[in-house]
Scaffold this motif. Sequence first.
Motif, PDB file in Angstrom:
ATOM      1  N   GLU A  55      14.786  19.872  14.331  1.00 18.96           N
ATOM      2  CA  GLU A  55      13.919  19.573  15.482  1.00 18.96           C
ATOM      3  C   GLU A  55      12.783  18.629  15.114  1.00 18.96           C
ATOM      4  OE1 GLU A  55      12.721  23.124  17.564  1.00 18.96           O
ATOM      5  OE2 GLU A  55      14.671  24.016  17.138  1.00 18.96           O
ATOM      6  N   GLY A  56      13.143  17.543  14.484  1.00 22.01           N
ATOM      7  CA  GLY A  56      12.146  16.537  14.130  1.00 22.01           C
ATOM      8  C   GLY A  56      11.117  17.031  13.131  1.00 22.01           C
ATOM      9  N   ARG A 170      12.216  14.327  19.260  1.00 25.50           N
ATOM     10  CA  ARG A 170      12.753  12.988  19.052  1.00 25.50           C
ATOM     11  C   ARG A 170      11.685  12.058  18.461  1.00 25.50           C
ATOM     12  NH1 ARG A 170      14.873  10.194  24.237  1.00 25.50           N
ATOM     13  NH2 ARG A 170      13.359   8.649  23.638  1.00 25.50           N
ATOM     14  N   SER A 171      10.502  12.206  19.019  1.00 25.66           N
ATOM     15  CA  SER A 171       9.390  11.378  18.593  1.00 25.66           C
ATOM     16  C   SER A 171       8.968  11.701  17.148  1.00 25.66           C
ATOM     17  CB  SER A 171       8.250  11.662  19.548  1.00 25.66           C
ATOM     18  OG  SER A 171       7.445  10.577  19.691  1.00 25.66           O
ATOM     19  N   TRP A 173      10.847  13.004  14.958  1.00 27.82           N
ATOM     20  CA  TRP A 173      11.931  12.593  14.065  1.00 27.82           C
ATOM     21  C   TRP A 173      11.834  11.102  13.729  1.00 27.82           C
ATOM     22  CZ3 TRP A 173      14.919  13.195  10.321  1.00 27.82           C
ATOM     23  CH2 TRP A 173      15.991  12.339  10.092  1.00 27.82           C
ATOM     24  N   ARG A 174      11.434  10.317  14.701  1.00 32.40           N
ATOM     25  CA  ARG A 174      11.246   8.888  14.424  1.00 32.40           C
ATOM     26  C   ARG A 174      10.226   8.678  13.320  1.00 32.40           C
ATOM     27  NH1 ARG A 174      10.790   7.097  20.577  1.00 32.40           N
ATOM     28  NH2 ARG A 174      13.011   7.191  21.039  1.00 32.40           N
ATOM     29  N   HIS A 196      19.614  15.625   9.771  1.00 34.14           N
ATOM     30  CA  HIS A 196      18.768  16.060  10.885  1.00 34.14           C
ATOM     31  C   HIS A 196      19.587  16.947  11.821  1.00 34.14           C
ATOM     32  CE1 HIS A 196      16.182  15.161  14.637  1.00 34.14           C
ATOM     33  NE2 HIS A 196      15.658  16.131  13.936  1.00 34.14           N
ATOM     34  N   ASP A 197      19.081  18.136  12.087  1.00 36.45           N
ATOM     35  CA  ASP A 197      19.766  19.106  12.942  1.00 36.45           C
ATOM     36  C   ASP A 197      21.228  19.271  12.530  1.00 36.45           C
ATOM     37  OD1 ASP A 197      17.503  19.706  14.345  1.00 36.45           O
ATOM     38  OD2 ASP A 197      17.861  18.207  15.900  1.00 36.45           O
ATOM     39  N   TRP A 201      22.262  12.032   8.271  1.00 40.12           N
ATOM     40  CA  TRP A 201      21.650  10.849   8.863  1.00 40.12           C
ATOM     41  C   TRP A 201      21.761   9.645   7.932  1.00 40.12           C
ATOM     42  CZ3 TRP A 201      16.796   8.350   7.637  1.00 40.12           C
ATOM     43  CH2 TRP A 201      16.439   7.367   8.576  1.00 40.12           C
ATOM     44  N   PRO A 469      12.950   1.902  17.447  1.00 41.19           N
ATOM     45  CA  PRO A 469      12.649   3.255  17.945  1.00 41.19           C
ATOM     46  C   PRO A 469      11.145   3.508  18.048  1.00 41.19           C
ATOM     47  CG  PRO A 469      14.376   3.346  16.296  1.00 41.19           C
ATOM     48  CD  PRO A 469      13.900   1.927  16.334  1.00 41.19           C
ATOM     49  N   ASP A 473       9.037   4.236  21.462  1.00 42.11           N
ATOM     50  CA  ASP A 473       8.175   5.399  21.520  1.00 42.11           C
ATOM     51  C   ASP A 473       6.791   5.011  22.050  1.00 42.11           C
ATOM     52  OD1 ASP A 473       7.810   8.066  21.035  1.00 42.11           O
ATOM     53  OD2 ASP A 473       6.880   7.682  19.090  1.00 42.11           O
ATOM     54  N   SER A 495      16.778   2.411  23.547  1.00 42.69           N
ATOM     55  CA  SER A 495      15.497   1.807  23.210  1.00 42.69           C
ATOM     56  C   SER A 495      15.341   0.401  23.794  1.00 42.69           C
ATOM     57  CB  SER A 495      15.326   1.779  21.698  1.00 42.69           C
ATOM     58  OG  SER A 495      16.484   1.272  21.100  1.00 42.69           O
TER      59      SER A 495
END
Length: 596
Positions: A55-56, A170-171, A173-174, A196-197, A201, A469, A473, A495
Amino acid sequence: MTPVSSSHLIAVLAADVADRIAAGEVVERPASVVKELVENALDAGATEVDIDVREGGRALIRVSDDGHGMTRENAARAIQRHATSKIRDAEDLVGVLSFGFRGEALPAIGSVSHLTIESATDDGAGVRVEVSGGVLRDVREAARRRGTSVSVASIFFNTPARQKFLRGARSEWRAVSDALTTLALVRRDVRFSVAHDGKEWMRLPVAPDLRTRVAALWGAEVAQRLVAVDDVAGPIRVSGLVERPSDVGTAGRRTFVTVNGRAVRDTGVVRAAEAAYRSTIQAGLRPSVLLEVELPGADVDVNVHPAKAEVRFRDRWTVERAVERAVRHALGTEDAGASVGYVRTFLPVEAPLGSALGVEALRQAPVGTPVPLFDQAAAATAAAYEAGDEGSHAGGTPARRAEDEEILVPPLAQFHRTYITFERPDALVLIDQHSAHERVLYERFMQVLDAGNAESQQLLFPLTLHLSPAEADAFESNQELFARLGFVAEAFGGSSVVVHAVPTPHPRFDAERCLRDSLAALTGDRAPSVHARHERLAATVACKAAIKAGELLAPEEMRALFVALARTTLPAHDVHGRATILQLGWDELDRRFGRS
Ligand SMILES: Nc1ncnc2c1ncn2[C@@H]1O[C@H](COP(=O)(O)OP(=O)(O)OP(=O)(O)O)[C@@H](O)[C@H]1O
Ligand SMILES: [Mg+2]
């Protein structure tokens, strides 16, 4: 809220309070935790680092390494404040080679999460330490191979105020992936695998050089577009990769700077690199630059920022000149000019009058057809001067005037396509055209951000921007404010952003570049208050939207700028605190010429 004590007693903060305060500086978001843990792994001599994020990073961050590990005693000590194995006294800080040296990261992280450390040295006896919200919960034996795994669960579970500032998974994670990308660029000699999750990646093998790592991260095509930099100036070495001029502006921009092997944010170094592109790309375009600066340890202070994101150079000027020179050398090589597009964007210095405005401007504002820079009302007021009383024009620098008061504009001249000058009884006055316009737009933008909407022009053909990304954001979190500034746009699949309408601060305004540059400048921005956000956005967009140095101004444009500047509240300063107006007293000139 607890009332402030009236006793004025100064008390030393309890260790756990101090840790949480430190945590505020070191641990801003999951990405900062990932950075600290991976740096610790690298400091421990790891050849392979595995990162697992859920979860990021909001739910879980787990970093495992095959480094030298910790004994039971050291593992328990590592979570105490100022416990470090990396330096012993202040002198050791000079030229320190490890990432860590403050002994702050693990206690800071442990004070705002559930932290578990499992570690074993070559001796075999493993240990497991658990800390929760700064409290040591458990120390016990645990079997494992040499190395260390650190898990951080439920970050900020005990600090709701900070948890509120976390963005969506998501943010976050970026930001985590940005941090990991940076570390992977720094340490090409280490294998990284990231999930990731539950999904892999990236998996990076050891890379022999920066270009190979770049190819592994961003693809071979991106890597091929970069020109190698390698230059030595005295004790300073600058190496890395920079974008070929003809490719600048065609893809998202990336910057990466290391100083003695430490990734830092350093706008000075980036600007110096950009300066090397002068006259090879259109003004306002920003190249991708990946630069590694090496210099003697005594010439740089690495301990000036809690998260070590900045350094202080003893002699910044020399470093920046070395960077500029190195990049200029690289751009001077055949490799840099090989692409055909190079010719397309190259603007000769000795160009016919007007062409310094760029191809775009020539089409919109042909020489001899001056266009007012600002709104018609201001231009009209300015024009009124022409019909007015010649004798009274010499008064006063631009200053705050009431909206309805007529502003008398003295005869103006432009020098160096950068400065507007005029004469006063006591001095010669110079106005920096870019800074001045920036100030004007900033105040105008602040007004529309706080109340109402700016005028904008509907585009016949909507523009589609493909964003990185991080830029997407930045757009997402500022979309509404951009709309108030006149940028009517909406996110479009992943994006991309479709722009329907744009503001028109001046006729040569390049809306696409302004929006793109502003978004790039706003990435990772998390202003604390609404007002601060408005200020940041207004300053950023004003800087990108303002006319540039090097643009030829028509007399009407100069007058309009003069009037608009006079109507601002702070005419003498641009939004970065630099001067917009400079005065050279006649006294001073007389003295210099030996007249008095
Ligand atoms: N992955 C690891 N492998 C081996 N030892 C580690 C690891 N992580 C932490 N340590 C030990 O724990 C100590 C404390 O780590 P911490 O990150 O808090 O401080 P630091 O790295 O010394 O300094 P900084 O706060 O600047 O990062 C380190 O000095 C190191 O001895
Ligand atoms: Mg550390």
